[in-house]
Design a protein around this motif. Structure first.
Motif, short mmCIF file in Angstrom:
data_model
loop_
_atom_site.label_atom_id
_atom_site.label_comp_id
_atom_site.label_asym_id
_atom_site.label_seq_id
_atom_site.Cartn_x
_atom_site.Cartn_y
_atom_site.Cartn_z
N UNK A 50 0.82 -1.21 0.00
CA UNK A 50 0.00 0.00 0.00
C UNK A 50 0.86 1.26 0.00
N UNK A 51 1.95 1.21 0.74
CA UNK A 51 2.84 2.38 0.81
C UNK A 51 3.53 2.63 -0.52
N UNK A 52 3.94 1.56 -1.20
CA UNK A 52 4.66 1.73 -2.47
C UNK A 52 3.76 2.29 -3.57
N UNK A 53 2.45 2.12 -3.42
CA UNK A 53 1.53 2.75 -4.37
C UNK A 53 1.53 4.26 -4.20
N UNK A 54 1.69 4.71 -2.96
CA UNK A 54 1.71 6.15 -2.67
C UNK A 54 3.08 6.77 -2.89
N UNK A 55 4.13 6.01 -2.56
CA UNK A 55 5.50 6.50 -2.70
C UNK A 55 6.38 5.36 -3.21
N UNK A 56 6.63 5.32 -4.52
CA UNK A 56 7.42 4.23 -5.09
C UNK A 56 8.86 4.17 -4.56
N UNK A 57 9.33 5.23 -3.93
CA UNK A 57 10.71 5.26 -3.42
C UNK A 57 10.86 4.58 -2.06
N UNK A 58 9.76 4.24 -1.41
CA UNK A 58 9.85 3.64 -0.07
C UNK A 58 10.40 2.23 -0.17
N UNK A 59 11.23 1.86 0.79
CA UNK A 59 11.82 0.53 0.80
C UNK A 59 11.19 -0.36 1.84
N UNK A 60 11.35 -1.66 1.66
CA UNK A 60 10.80 -2.60 2.63
C UNK A 60 11.45 -2.43 4.00
N UNK A 61 12.73 -2.09 4.02
CA UNK A 61 13.42 -1.90 5.30
C UNK A 61 12.79 -0.76 6.10
N UNK A 62 12.36 0.29 5.41
CA UNK A 62 11.70 1.40 6.09
C UNK A 62 10.42 0.94 6.76
#
Length: 145
Positions: A50-62
């Protein structure tokens, strides 16, 4: 409207706890908190999706670091599938429903629930001045026959 206000209050309380722990409040952390508060999430991968849909730069580690931090400060419980844990200041009106053997029902607000548990634990000698951080109640499986 009431759900929005409750969600905003929860978000503000969690942000305050994060600041007290020395965490920076970044846009990505705020976004992850919004995702968790908006919907029930069953795992970190679902939150990441869900987060990557809003911000493609977010990483799984975050995402994993944020979940671990939220769990450490008592804001979430992995046992509750990432539902935000209510504290004693929570204003949820029907947080707990208790069924008695005579089929009568007692409904408690979150504040009442915490007061009763606090008083019971103190009276039984389990607590001396501490405050309850979180309560996880599991449904009884033994009486269902």
């Amino acid at each position: 409207m009431q759900d929005y206000r409750r969600t905003q209050m929860q978000k503000e309380l969690i942000i305050q706890r994060l600041k007290e722990e020395g965490c920076r409040i970044t846009k990505q952390r705020q976004m992850l908190l919004d995702i968790i508060l908006e919907e029930d999430c069953s795992c970190c991968k679902e939150i990441y999706y869900r987060a990557s849909k809003r911000d493609p730069k977010i990483g799984t580690a975050t995402v994993y670091r944020m979940i671990n931090t939220l769990e450490e400060i008592g804001a979430i419980s992995r046992k509750n599938m990432y539902k935000i844990a209510c504290g004693e200041e929570c204003e949820v009106k029907e947080a707990c429903t208790i069924e008695l053997e005579d089929e009568s029902v007692v409904e408690l607000s979150a504040i009442q629930w915490h007061q009763i548990i606090q008083a019971g634990l103190e009276k039984c000698g389990y607590m001396r001045g501490q405050k309850i951080k979180n309560v996880v109640a599991m449904p009884c499986q033994c009486a269902e026959a």
